[in-house]
Scaffold this motif. Structure first.
Motif, PDB file in Angstrom:
ATOM      1  N   GLY A 290       0.786  -1.226   0.000  1.00 34.86           N
ATOM      2  CA  GLY A 290       0.000   0.000   0.000  1.00 34.86           C
ATOM      3  C   GLY A 290       0.819   1.277   0.000  1.00 34.86           C
ATOM      4  O   GLY A 290       0.306   2.337   0.370  1.00 34.86           O
ATOM      5  N   PHE A 291       2.074   1.186  -0.423  1.00 40.13           N
ATOM      6  CA  PHE A 291       2.918   2.386  -0.411  1.00 40.13           C
ATOM      7  C   PHE A 291       2.580   3.280  -1.605  1.00 40.13           C
ATOM      8  O   PHE A 291       2.498   2.823  -2.748  1.00 40.13           O
ATOM      9  N   TYR A 292       2.373   4.542  -1.350  1.00 41.65           N
ATOM     10  CA  TYR A 292       2.246   5.546  -2.407  1.00 41.65           C
ATOM     11  C   TYR A 292       2.757   6.869  -1.864  1.00 41.65           C
ATOM     12  O   TYR A 292       2.608   7.181  -0.689  1.00 41.65           O
ATOM     13  N   LYS A 293       3.382   7.643  -2.745  1.00 42.60           N
ATOM     14  CA  LYS A 293       3.987   8.889  -2.301  1.00 42.60           C
ATOM     15  C   LYS A 293       3.952   9.916  -3.440  1.00 42.60           C
ATOM     16  O   LYS A 293       4.774   9.881  -4.350  1.00 42.60           O
ATOM     17  N   PRO A 294       3.019  10.839  -3.423  1.00 44.38           N
ATOM     18  CA  PRO A 294       3.035  11.929  -4.403  1.00 44.38           C
ATOM     19  C   PRO A 294       3.996  13.029  -3.943  1.00 44.38           C
ATOM     20  O   PRO A 294       4.201  13.234  -2.748  1.00 44.38           O
ATOM     21  N   SER A 295       4.594  13.719  -4.883  1.00 42.08           N
ATOM     22  CA  SER A 295       5.477  14.846  -4.548  1.00 42.08           C
ATOM     23  C   SER A 295       5.313  15.933  -5.597  1.00 42.08           C
ATOM     24  O   SER A 295       5.073  15.657  -6.779  1.00 42.08           O
ATOM     25  N   LEU A 296       5.461  17.170  -5.143  1.00 42.03           N
ATOM     26  CA  LEU A 296       5.283  18.334  -6.005  1.00 42.03           C
ATOM     27  C   LEU A 296       6.460  19.282  -5.815  1.00 42.03           C
ATOM     28  O   LEU A 296       6.884  19.538  -4.678  1.00 42.03           O
ATOM     29  N   ASP A 297       6.993  19.781  -6.911  1.00 41.50           N
ATOM     30  CA  ASP A 297       8.120  20.715  -6.877  1.00 41.50           C
ATOM     31  C   ASP A 297       7.836  21.826  -7.879  1.00 41.50           C
ATOM     32  O   ASP A 297       7.776  21.588  -9.093  1.00 41.50           O
ATOM     33  N   ILE A 298       7.658  23.048  -7.382  1.00 42.65           N
ATOM     34  CA  ILE A 298       7.332  24.205  -8.227  1.00 42.65           C
ATOM     35  C   ILE A 298       8.323  25.316  -7.941  1.00 42.65           C
ATOM     36  O   ILE A 298       8.669  25.580  -6.792  1.00 42.65           O
ATOM     37  N   TYR A 299       8.789  25.987  -8.998  1.00 41.33           N
ATOM     38  CA  TYR A 299       9.733  27.090  -8.826  1.00 41.33           C
ATOM     39  C   TYR A 299       9.505  28.133  -9.925  1.00 41.33           C
ATOM     40  O   TYR A 299       8.881  27.857 -10.956  1.00 41.33           O
ATOM     41  N   GLY A 300      10.001  29.353  -9.652  1.00 39.68           N
ATOM     42  CA  GLY A 300       9.848  30.431 -10.635  1.00 39.68           C
ATOM     43  C   GLY A 300      10.180  31.784 -10.035  1.00 39.68           C
ATOM     44  O   GLY A 300      10.666  31.890  -8.908  1.00 39.68           O
ATOM     45  N   LYS A 301       9.886  32.824 -10.800  1.00 39.86           N
ATOM     46  CA  LYS A 301      10.148  34.196 -10.368  1.00 39.86           C
ATOM     47  C   LYS A 301       8.940  34.764  -9.623  1.00 39.86           C
ATOM     48  O   LYS A 301       7.810  34.347  -9.839  1.00 39.86           O
ATOM     49  N   PHE A 302       9.215  35.744  -8.768  1.00 45.56           N
ATOM     50  CA  PHE A 302       8.152  36.518  -8.138  1.00 45.56           C
ATOM     51  C   PHE A 302       7.815  37.699  -9.044  1.00 45.56           C
ATOM     52  O   PHE A 302       8.601  38.624  -9.218  1.00 45.56           O
ATOM     53  N   ASN A 303       6.607  37.642  -9.642  1.00 44.93           N
ATOM     54  CA  ASN A 303       6.150  38.748 -10.492  1.00 44.93           C
ATOM     55  C   ASN A 303       7.186  39.117 -11.562  1.00 44.93           C
ATOM     56  O   ASN A 303       7.453  40.296 -11.810  1.00 44.93           O
ATOM     57  N   ASN A 304       7.790  38.079 -12.172  1.00 44.04           N
ATOM     58  CA  ASN A 304       8.800  38.282 -13.224  1.00 44.04           C
ATOM     59  C   ASN A 304       9.981  39.130 -12.758  1.00 44.04           C
ATOM     60  O   ASN A 304      10.623  39.813 -13.548  1.00 44.04           O
ATOM     61  N   SER A 305      10.242  39.075 -11.477  1.00 47.36           N
ATOM     62  CA  SER A 305      11.370  39.832 -10.933  1.00 47.36           C
ATOM     63  C   SER A 305      12.674  39.091 -11.201  1.00 47.36           C
ATOM     64  O   SER A 305      12.724  37.858 -11.233  1.00 47.36           O
ATOM     65  N   GLU A 306      13.734  39.855 -11.420  1.00 50.44           N
ATOM     66  CA  GLU A 306      15.055  39.273 -11.629  1.00 50.44           C
ATOM     67  C   GLU A 306      15.841  39.169 -10.322  1.00 50.44           C
ATOM     68  O   GLU A 306      16.990  38.735 -10.325  1.00 50.44           O
ATOM     69  N   LYS A 307      15.218  39.561  -9.208  1.00 48.19           N
ATOM     70  CA  LYS A 307      15.907  39.553  -7.919  1.00 48.19           C
ATOM     71  C   LYS A 307      15.256  38.648  -6.889  1.00 48.19           C
ATOM     72  O   LYS A 307      15.859  38.375  -5.848  1.00 48.19           O
ATOM     73  N   ALA A 308      14.055  38.190  -7.125  1.00 50.09           N
ATOM     74  CA  ALA A 308      13.342  37.356  -6.144  1.00 50.09           C
ATOM     75  C   ALA A 308      12.746  36.151  -6.857  1.00 50.09           C
ATOM     76  O   ALA A 308      12.116  36.276  -7.903  1.00 50.09           O
ATOM     77  N   ALA A 309      12.972  34.980  -6.266  1.00 51.72           N
ATOM     78  CA  ALA A 309      12.449  33.740  -6.826  1.00 51.72           C
ATOM     79  C   ALA A 309      11.966  32.858  -5.687  1.00 51.72           C
ATOM     80  O   ALA A 309      12.281  33.087  -4.514  1.00 51.72           O
ATOM     81  N   TYR A 310      11.199  31.833  -6.032  1.00 49.58           N
ATOM     82  CA  TYR A 310      10.641  30.954  -5.013  1.00 49.58           C
ATOM     83  C   TYR A 310      10.798  29.500  -5.458  1.00 49.58           C
ATOM     84  O   TYR A 310      11.040  29.191  -6.632  1.00 49.58           O
ATOM     85  N   ARG A 311      10.639  28.598  -4.472  1.00 46.83           N
ATOM     86  CA  ARG A 311      10.590  27.160  -4.756  1.00 46.83           C
ATOM     87  C   ARG A 311       9.795  26.493  -3.651  1.00 46.83           C
ATOM     88  O   ARG A 311      10.043  26.725  -2.455  1.00 46.83           O
ATOM     89  N   ILE A 312       8.843  25.672  -4.042  1.00 46.79           N
ATOM     90  CA  ILE A 312       7.968  24.982  -3.093  1.00 46.79           C
ATOM     91  C   ILE A 312       8.102  23.482  -3.324  1.00 46.79           C
ATOM     92  O   ILE A 312       7.893  22.990  -4.433  1.00 46.79           O
TER      93      ILE A 312
END
Length: 284
Positions: free
Chosen positions: A259-281
């Motif tokens: 019964g093992f299952y493991k979903p994972s999500l990885d999202i990354y990108g710029k904050f408001n198309n900024s060249e100085k701030a980015a995120y990753r979740i």
């Protein structure tokens, strides 16, 4: 008398055969010529072929060639060489005559397809943080091993103990109810003082999430004293994935036995198309 007649018959047979062969060779023609490049230099080792009879030769150091004993008729003569344009001519060969030809071959300036050259650093050339300075692995005097993201993804590691199987000298010492793993090296346990995340100590009572890791760095032996109050067996530094200034992400699903299952999500990108701030979740 009989022997004299036999000698006469043999002589006439030989004479007849000689005359027949001579006349047969006399009915053949010859093609000769010279080949030069566009700058007037002799072109040696050029292939010269008669296409209809598959007979050919190559030019000598003076660019000359000769094709003997050719039957009378029409032929297509071809000259070819790597780097020079191929030429073809229609020629006629006549009996008892020599045809002289001259060729001038031009360079073949064909455009090559696009060549893409890519380069990558080996593990020894990449900088690591476990030495407290961004130094290339090959320049570190300590015994250091790194596991990159591609290894962790290919092996689909779920626990830290799955990853350390690739590193000699480190092993799983004990587990606690399937929620905690205690690693060890050279006889010393890797407790919370010996485990780091991005260079900072963290509580290893809970197993780290492997899908959030960029790489694993291990420093073996007493060199771990570089980090202060630690056990002498070594230290582990977990490097997490960093934000990126380009939009993207991954969605994975692992399914296994019991019964093992493991979903994972990885999202990354710029904050408001900024060249100085980015995120990753990262989440699972």
């Amino acid at each position: 008398m009989e022997s004299r007649q036999k000698i006469q018959i043999s002589f006439f047979s030989f004479l007849f055969s000689f005359i027949f062969l001579t006349s047969a060779f006399a009915q053949n023609g010859t093609v000769k010529g010279s080949i030069h490049t566009s700058d007037g230099k002799p072109a040696e080792f050029v292939n010269v072929i008669l296409k209809e009879i598959k007979k050919g030769t190559v030019t000598d150091v003076n660019g000359a060639f000769v094709l003997n004993n050719l039957k009378e008729g029409n032929y297509t003569i071809t000259t070819s060489f790597v780097g020079l344009k191929t030429q073809e001519r229609q020629i006629s060969v006549f009996a008892n005559q020599t045809l002289t030809l001259a060729f001038t071959l031009e360079e073949n300036a064909q455009q090559l397809n696009e060549v893409v050259i890519t380069a990558s650093r080996s593990l020894n050339e990449k900088q690591v943080n476990i030495g407290k300075l961004p130094i290339k692995l090959m320049d570190l005097p300590q015994s250091v091993v790194t596991l990159e993201k591609d290894v962790l993804e290919r092996q689909q590691t779920v626990r830290l103990s799955d990853a350390i199987k690739n590193i000699n000298g480190i092993y799983l010492m004990s587990t606690t109810g399937g929620t905690q793993e205690e690693l060890a090296g050279r006889g010393f346990a890797y407790n919370s003082s010996n485990t780091f995340k991005n260079g900072t100590r963290f509580n290893n009572a809970v197993m780290p999430e492997m899908s959030a890791l960029e790489r694993i760095e291990v420093m073996k032996g007493s060199n771990a004293i570089l980090y202060g109050n630690v056990a002498a067996g070594g230290i582990i530094n977990l490097v997490t994935k960093k934000p990126q200034f380009e939009n993207g992400g991954e969605l994975n699903m692992r399914i296994g036995s019991y019964g093992f299952y493991k979903p994972s999500l990885d999202i990354y990108g710029k904050f408001n198309n900024s060249e100085k701030a980015a995120y990753r979740i990262n989440t699972t």
